[in-house]
Structure formats: structure tokens, C-alpha cells
Motif scaffolding. Structure first.
Motif, PDB file in Angstrom:
ATOM      1  N   VAL A   1       0.864  -1.176   0.000  1.00 30.54           N
ATOM      2  CA  VAL A   1       0.000   0.000   0.000  1.00 30.54           C
ATOM      3  C   VAL A   1       0.900   1.226   0.000  1.00 30.54           C
ATOM      4  CG1 VAL A   1      -1.795   1.285   1.195  1.00 30.54           C
ATOM      5  CG2 VAL A   1      -1.796  -1.219   1.279  1.00 30.54           C
ATOM      6  N   GLN A   2       0.622   2.149  -0.897  1.00 28.91           N
ATOM      7  CA  GLN A   2       1.430   3.359  -0.990  1.00 28.91           C
ATOM      8  C   GLN A   2       0.526   4.583  -1.079  1.00 28.91           C
ATOM      9  OE1 GLN A   2       3.790   4.636  -4.653  1.00 28.91           O
ATOM     10  NE2 GLN A   2       5.463   3.934  -3.331  1.00 28.91           N
ATOM     11  N   LEU A   3       0.815   5.590  -0.258  1.00 27.60           N
ATOM     12  CA  LEU A   3       0.109   6.858  -0.282  1.00 27.60           C
ATOM     13  C   LEU A   3       1.063   7.948  -0.735  1.00 27.60           C
ATOM     14  CD1 LEU A   3      -1.754   6.636   3.160  1.00 27.60           C
ATOM     15  CD2 LEU A   3      -2.663   6.059   0.899  1.00 27.60           C
ATOM     16  N   GLY A   4       0.549   8.948  -1.453  1.00 24.67           N
ATOM     17  CA  GLY A   4       1.423  10.007  -1.900  1.00 24.67           C
ATOM     18  C   GLY A   4       0.672  11.214  -2.411  1.00 24.67           C
ATOM     19  N   ARG A   5       1.443  12.221  -2.763  1.00 28.22           N
ATOM     20  CA  ARG A   5       0.898  13.443  -3.351  1.00 28.22           C
ATOM     21  C   ARG A   5       2.041  14.229  -3.979  1.00 28.22           C
ATOM     22  NH1 ARG A   5      -1.148  18.081   0.378  1.00 28.22           N
ATOM     23  NH2 ARG A   5      -0.671  19.146  -1.576  1.00 28.22           N
ATOM     24  N   ASP A   6       1.688  15.146  -4.881  1.00 29.20           N
ATOM     25  CA  ASP A   6       2.668  16.061  -5.435  1.00 29.20           C
ATOM     26  C   ASP A   6       2.929  17.176  -4.438  1.00 29.20           C
ATOM     27  OD1 ASP A   6       2.935  14.660  -7.789  1.00 29.20           O
ATOM     28  OD2 ASP A   6       1.508  15.895  -8.908  1.00 29.20           O
ATOM     29  N   MET A   7       4.192  17.573  -4.339  1.00 26.35           N
ATOM     30  CA  MET A   7       4.562  18.666  -3.448  1.00 26.35           C
ATOM     31  C   MET A   7       4.649  19.998  -4.202  1.00 26.35           C
ATOM     32  SD  MET A   7       4.578  16.826  -0.830  1.00 26.35           S
ATOM     33  CE  MET A   7       5.097  18.033   0.390  1.00 26.35           C
ATOM     34  N   GLU A   8       5.330  19.985  -5.344  1.00 24.30           N
ATOM     35  CA  GLU A   8       5.456  21.172  -6.181  1.00 24.30           C
ATOM     36  C   GLU A   8       5.304  20.764  -7.639  1.00 24.30           C
ATOM     37  OE1 GLU A   8       5.766  24.274  -5.201  1.00 24.30           O
ATOM     38  OE2 GLU A   8       6.076  23.905  -3.048  1.00 24.30           O
ATOM     39  N   VAL A   9       4.621  21.602  -8.420  1.00 23.47           N
ATOM     40  CA  VAL A   9       4.403  21.323  -9.842  1.00 23.47           C
ATOM     41  C   VAL A   9       4.657  22.600 -10.639  1.00 23.47           C
ATOM     42  CG1 VAL A   9       2.672  20.752 -11.594  1.00 23.47           C
ATOM     43  CG2 VAL A   9       2.770  19.435  -9.480  1.00 23.47           C
ATOM     44  N   GLU A  10       5.394  22.468 -11.708  1.00 21.00           N
ATOM     45  CA  GLU A  10       5.651  23.601 -12.602  1.00 21.00           C
ATOM     46  C   GLU A  10       4.673  23.632 -13.760  1.00 21.00           C
ATOM     47  OE1 GLU A  10       8.139  26.929 -13.965  1.00 21.00           O
ATOM     48  OE2 GLU A  10       7.962  25.864 -12.062  1.00 21.00           O
ATOM     49  N   GLN A  11       4.347  22.420 -14.299  1.00 25.87           N
ATOM     50  CA  GLN A  11       3.466  22.314 -15.457  1.00 25.87           C
ATOM     51  C   GLN A  11       2.458  21.203 -15.243  1.00 25.87           C
ATOM     52  OE1 GLN A  11       3.818  24.453 -17.927  1.00 25.87           O
ATOM     53  NE2 GLN A  11       5.899  25.198 -17.622  1.00 25.87           N
ATOM     54  N   GLY A  12       1.198  21.451 -15.591  1.00 27.52           N
ATOM     55  CA  GLY A  12       0.195  20.400 -15.630  1.00 27.52           C
ATOM     56  C   GLY A  12      -0.577  20.207 -14.341  1.00 27.52           C
ATOM     57  N   PHE A  13      -1.233  19.052 -14.251  1.00 29.04           N
ATOM     58  CA  PHE A  13      -2.047  18.717 -13.087  1.00 29.04           C
ATOM     59  C   PHE A  13      -1.172  18.530 -11.843  1.00 29.04           C
ATOM     60  CE2 PHE A  13      -4.746  17.300 -16.585  1.00 29.04           C
ATOM     61  CZ  PHE A  13      -6.001  17.709 -16.179  1.00 29.04           C
ATOM     62  N   LYS A  14      -1.693  18.962 -10.707  1.00 26.17           N
ATOM     63  CA  LYS A  14      -1.028  18.698  -9.439  1.00 26.17           C
ATOM     64  C   LYS A  14      -1.864  17.693  -8.660  1.00 26.17           C
ATOM     65  CE  LYS A  14       0.840  20.821  -5.239  1.00 26.17           C
ATOM     66  NZ  LYS A  14       1.048  22.077  -4.476  1.00 26.17           N
ATOM     67  N   GLU A  15      -1.276  16.514  -8.393  1.00 24.36           N
ATOM     68  CA  GLU A  15      -1.985  15.483  -7.652  1.00 24.36           C
ATOM     69  C   GLU A  15      -2.084  15.883  -6.176  1.00 24.36           C
ATOM     70  OE1 GLU A  15      -0.238  11.665  -8.082  1.00 24.36           O
ATOM     71  OE2 GLU A  15      -0.781  11.457 -10.195  1.00 24.36           O
ATOM     72  N   ARG A  16      -3.311  15.916  -5.688  1.00 17.39           N
ATOM     73  CA  ARG A  16      -3.479  16.210  -4.254  1.00 17.39           C
ATOM     74  C   ARG A  16      -3.543  14.932  -3.434  1.00 17.39           C
ATOM     75  NH1 ARG A  16      -8.974  15.819  -2.772  1.00 17.39           N
ATOM     76  NH2 ARG A  16     -10.427  15.724  -4.533  1.00 17.39           N
ATOM     77  N   ALA A  17      -3.778  13.789  -4.084  1.00 11.74           N
ATOM     78  CA  ALA A  17      -3.806  12.512  -3.373  1.00 11.74           C
ATOM     79  C   ALA A  17      -3.576  11.379  -4.356  1.00 11.74           C
ATOM     80  CB  ALA A  17      -5.136  12.319  -2.658  1.00 11.74           C
ATOM     81  N   ARG A  18      -2.811  10.379  -3.913  1.00 14.34           N
ATOM     82  CA  ARG A  18      -2.555   9.196  -4.741  1.00 14.34           C
ATOM     83  C   ARG A  18      -2.557   7.965  -3.838  1.00 14.34           C
ATOM     84  NH1 ARG A  18       0.336   6.817  -9.306  1.00 14.34           N
ATOM     85  NH2 ARG A  18      -0.059   8.740 -10.445  1.00 14.34           N
ATOM     86  N   LEU A  19      -3.210   6.903  -4.324  1.00  8.79           N
ATOM     87  CA  LEU A  19      -3.220   5.607  -3.660  1.00  8.79           C
ATOM     88  C   LEU A  19      -2.754   4.561  -4.660  1.00  8.79           C
ATOM     89  CD1 LEU A  19      -4.004   3.557  -1.399  1.00  8.79           C
ATOM     90  CD2 LEU A  19      -6.309   3.530  -2.409  1.00  8.79           C
ATOM     91  N   ASN A  20      -1.694   3.850  -4.312  1.00 12.50           N
ATOM     92  CA  ASN A  20      -1.189   2.749  -5.127  1.00 12.50           C
ATOM     93  C   ASN A  20      -1.311   1.452  -4.328  1.00 12.50           C
ATOM     94  OD1 ASN A  20      -0.422   4.545  -7.154  1.00 12.50           O
ATOM     95  ND2 ASN A  20       1.691   4.680  -6.426  1.00 12.50           N
ATOM     96  N   LEU A  21      -1.943   0.470  -4.919  1.00 17.19           N
ATOM     97  CA  LEU A  21      -2.042  -0.867  -4.327  1.00 17.19           C
ATOM     98  C   LEU A  21      -1.325  -1.858  -5.244  1.00 17.19           C
ATOM     99  CD1 LEU A  21      -5.821  -0.889  -3.295  1.00 17.19           C
ATOM    100  CD2 LEU A  21      -3.860  -0.229  -1.899  1.00 17.19           C
ATOM    101  N   ARG A  22      -0.594  -2.791  -4.636  1.00 15.56           N
ATOM    102  CA  ARG A  22       0.124  -3.772  -5.455  1.00 15.56           C
ATOM    103  C   ARG A  22       0.065  -5.143  -4.788  1.00 15.56           C
ATOM    104  NH1 ARG A  22       6.541  -3.319  -6.256  1.00 15.56           N
ATOM    105  NH2 ARG A  22       6.513  -4.535  -4.324  1.00 15.56           N
ATOM    106  N   LEU A  23      -0.153  -6.147  -5.604  1.00 22.76           N
ATOM    107  CA  LEU A  23      -0.146  -7.532  -5.155  1.00 22.76           C
ATOM    108  C   LEU A  23       0.863  -8.287  -6.015  1.00 22.76           C
ATOM    109  CD1 LEU A  23      -1.678  -9.313  -3.064  1.00 22.76           C
ATOM    110  CD2 LEU A  23      -3.141 -10.052  -4.961  1.00 22.76           C
ATOM    111  N   VAL A  24       1.780  -9.010  -5.358  1.00 21.18           N
ATOM    112  CA  VAL A  24       2.814  -9.774  -6.043  1.00 21.18           C
ATOM    113  C   VAL A  24       2.668 -11.258  -5.708  1.00 21.18           C
ATOM    114  CG1 VAL A  24       5.285 -10.073  -6.424  1.00 21.18           C
ATOM    115  CG2 VAL A  24       4.377  -7.803  -5.856  1.00 21.18           C
ATOM    116  N   LYS A  25       2.568 -12.066  -6.759  1.00 20.24           N
ATOM    117  CA  LYS A  25       2.491 -13.527  -6.598  1.00 20.24           C
ATOM    118  C   LYS A  25       3.728 -14.149  -7.227  1.00 20.24           C
ATOM    119  CE  LYS A  25       0.863 -17.708  -6.021  1.00 20.24           C
ATOM    120  NZ  LYS A  25       0.876 -18.352  -4.692  1.00 20.24           N
ATOM    121  N   LEU A  26       4.435 -14.976  -6.463  1.00 17.93           N
ATOM    122  CA  LEU A  26       5.614 -15.673  -6.950  1.00 17.93           C
ATOM    123  C   LEU A  26       5.249 -17.101  -7.367  1.00 17.93           C
ATOM    124  CD1 LEU A  26       8.278 -14.575  -4.317  1.00 17.93           C
ATOM    125  CD2 LEU A  26       7.996 -13.692  -6.638  1.00 17.93           C
ATOM    126  N   PHE A  27       5.777 -17.526  -8.498  1.00 15.77           N
ATOM    127  CA  PHE A  27       5.522 -18.889  -8.987  1.00 15.77           C
ATOM    128  C   PHE A  27       6.846 -19.651  -9.090  1.00 15.77           C
ATOM    129  CE2 PHE A  27       2.233 -16.168 -10.719  1.00 15.77           C
ATOM    130  CZ  PHE A  27       1.079 -16.863 -10.418  1.00 15.77           C
TER     131      PHE A  27
END
Length: 290
Positions: free
Chosen positions: A264-290
Motif C-alpha cells: 500500500v502506498q500513499l502520496g501526493r505532489d509537493m510542487e508542480v511547474e506544469q500540468g495537473f497537481k496530484e493532491r492525493a494518490r493511492l497505489n495498491l500492489r499484489l505480487v504472486k511468486l511462482f
């Protein structure tokens, strides 16, 4: 400024940096167990509410919501006791939705560009077994693209990225991941409603994460990154749109069982010069080893 004028004014930047498929997470340059195959499934959710041009906020109601999935397949091939080769493939897909001043850009869904990578990881003969990594990724123009759409998940061009990493283990619990990459792009000869020629300079990104192993199966990481470069020209006109974006990330990784990992990863942009500024981001990842 009305919505249609805002959309036209921001068109060259509308989808830049929407999907950061090659952004790494803490521990990514630790090797996959030798001879194993890893299937990674990602979900990325991000919200933006403001838009910047040359460091100035031109709208605080320029809203975008992105919901992206990624499938990633990695094969670990041991070349020696300390050297690993990890060929891999990445396929993004999902949707982008806009509102407020950005609503004139419309919505978009589909698949992104297929990314093929070749990563080498070398365990150094240091006291704690530091890692040195080098990755080469080629992005092919296979994703959804329509020149009449302001938003696209595909880029309609090739991209080559060279990524280097160094992981320093202070002891059995603490580690520092540092990653830097550079991307080069071919021209998009079918950009915008007129089918203009778009070219882009190299894009650079630097990331650093401090990791702490809370328990044998659980790791906490904190850090961020900085993106710069990627200035574009459309039909020979300089868009004056060089990126200067900094962001922060907090990551928790846990092995549910020895061959299944959740992140689980949480994040946001701190400073932006060009384009959209993300105020919130959620990344979820599941890893399966075979």
C-alpha cells in the motif's frame, strides 16, 4: 476563463505524467528469487484539483480522477551467484475522468502502451550486500490513441528509458534506495486535431526511499522523487512546458505468505511547474511468486 478556452490553453499538457508506470517503490531493486516468476497486479488511484502553467496556478478547479491498473510479469534468471537478469513486460489500462474547468477535455478509457524491460541486478561484495541495478525499457505505441482527443492513454510514439539504481543496506533493518532514469522519445507525427508534429526533449527522474524492516515480513518506506525535462515542441512551436515536479510517498509492504506480497502506498505532489497537481494518490500492489 471559460472551460473551452482553458482546455485549449492546456491541451499540450493534458495527459503528461498522468500514468507514472516506471516509478519505482522501495525494495523494487532487490532481486526476485532466482528462477522464480513474479506476477504483479497494480491499482493506481489519483485525484487532481489544480492546474499549473510555468509555475503559476491557472485553475484551482481543474479536476481529474485517474483509475489505472497495471499487469507486470517478471522472470528472474540467475546469471551467477550475485548477478540476476529480469526480463519483464508491463501493460497499463484504465480510465481518466475530468470535472470542473477540465471537463471540456472529456473522459478517456482504454489501454496504455506496452512496456518491455530488461533489468540486471548485481549484489555487491559489501558487508550488507548492497545492490546495483541497471534497467532498459522500451515503450511501444500500442495503447489507445486518437489525435482528436485531449486525453489519451497511449502516446503514439516510442520511448526508450535507461534506469540505474543503487541500494545501500546500513544494517539488517535499514536501507536506502536511490534510482535515477532518463527517457528519450521519438516524434509523434499525428498530434492534436491538425495532426501536427510533436517532439519532446529527454525526461529525467530521481527517486530516493529510506526503508525500515518493522518485522521479518513487513517493511515501511518513506521518500519521494523529482521529475524534470520533457520540454515539447508542436509544429515547431516551443511549448515552454519543461517539467519540474516533486512528490512524496509513504509505502507499507507485507508478505501475507512467503509467495504472496501486498503493498500500500500513499502520496501526493509537493510542487508542480506544469500540468495537473496530484493532491492525493493511492497505489495498491499484489505480487504472486511462482
Amino acid at each position: 476563463m471559460n472551460k473551452s478556452r482553458m482546455a485549449l490553453y492546456c491541451l499540450p499538457f493534458a495527459f503528461a505524467e498522468t500514468v507514472r508506470a516506471q516509478e519505482t517503490a522501495p525494495g523494487d531493486y532487490e532481486p526476485v528469487p532466482a528462477g522464480k516468476t513474479a506476477l504483479l497486479m497494480y491499482y493506481q488511484h489519483a485525484r487532481s484539483s489544480s492546474f499549473y502553467r510555468s509555475g503559476h496556478r491557472v485553475s484551482n478547479d481543474f479536476r481529474m480522477r485517474s483509475d489505472m491498473g497495471l499487469l507486470r510479469l517478471v522472470q528472474s534468471v540467475p546469471l551467477s551467484d550475485r548477478l540476476y537478469w529480469e526480463p519483464q513486460a508491463i501493460l497499463p489500462f484504465g480510465q481518466l475522468r475530468t470535472a470542473g474547468d477540465a471537463s471540456a477535455l472529456g473522459d478517456e478509457s482504454g489501454s496504455g502502451d506496452l512496456n518491455l524491460g530488461s533489468v540486471f541486478k548485481l549484489r555487491l561484495p559489501t558487508r550488507q550486500g548492497d545492490m546495483l541495478g541497471l534497467g532498459v525499457f522500451v515503450q511501444a505505441p500500442t495503447g489507445s490513441y486518437d489525435r482528436d482527443d485531449a486525453l489519451n492513454l497511449g502516446e503514439n510514439r516510442w520511448r526508450l528509458m535507461l534506469q540505474g539504481a543503487y541500494v545501500h543496506h546500513f544494517d539488517e533493518r535499514w536501507a536506502l534506495d536511490t534510482v535515477a532514469d532518463i527517457s528519450w522519445y521519438t516524434r509523434n507525427h499525428d498530434y492534436g486535431p491538425t495532426g501536427a508534429n510533436q517532439k519532446q526533449k529527454a525526461r529525467y527522474e530521481y527517486q530516493a526511499f529510506l526503508r525500515y524492516q518493522l518485522a521479518p515480513a513487513t517493511t515501511l518506506g518513506f521518500g519521494g522523487g523529482y521529475v524534470t525535462g520533457a520540454r515539447t515542441w508542436v509544429a515547431g512551436d516551443d511549448q515552454d512546458d519543461e517539467l519540474k515536479t516533486s512528490y512524496a510517498r509513504l509505502t507499507l509492504t507485507h508478505f501475507l505468505v512467503p509467495d504472496l506480497q501486498a503493498q500500500v502506498q500513499l502520496g501526493r505532489d509537493m510542487e508542480v511547474e506544469q500540468g495537473f497537481k496530484e493532491r492525493a494518490r493511492l497505489n495498491l500492489r499484489l505480487v504472486k511468486l511462482f
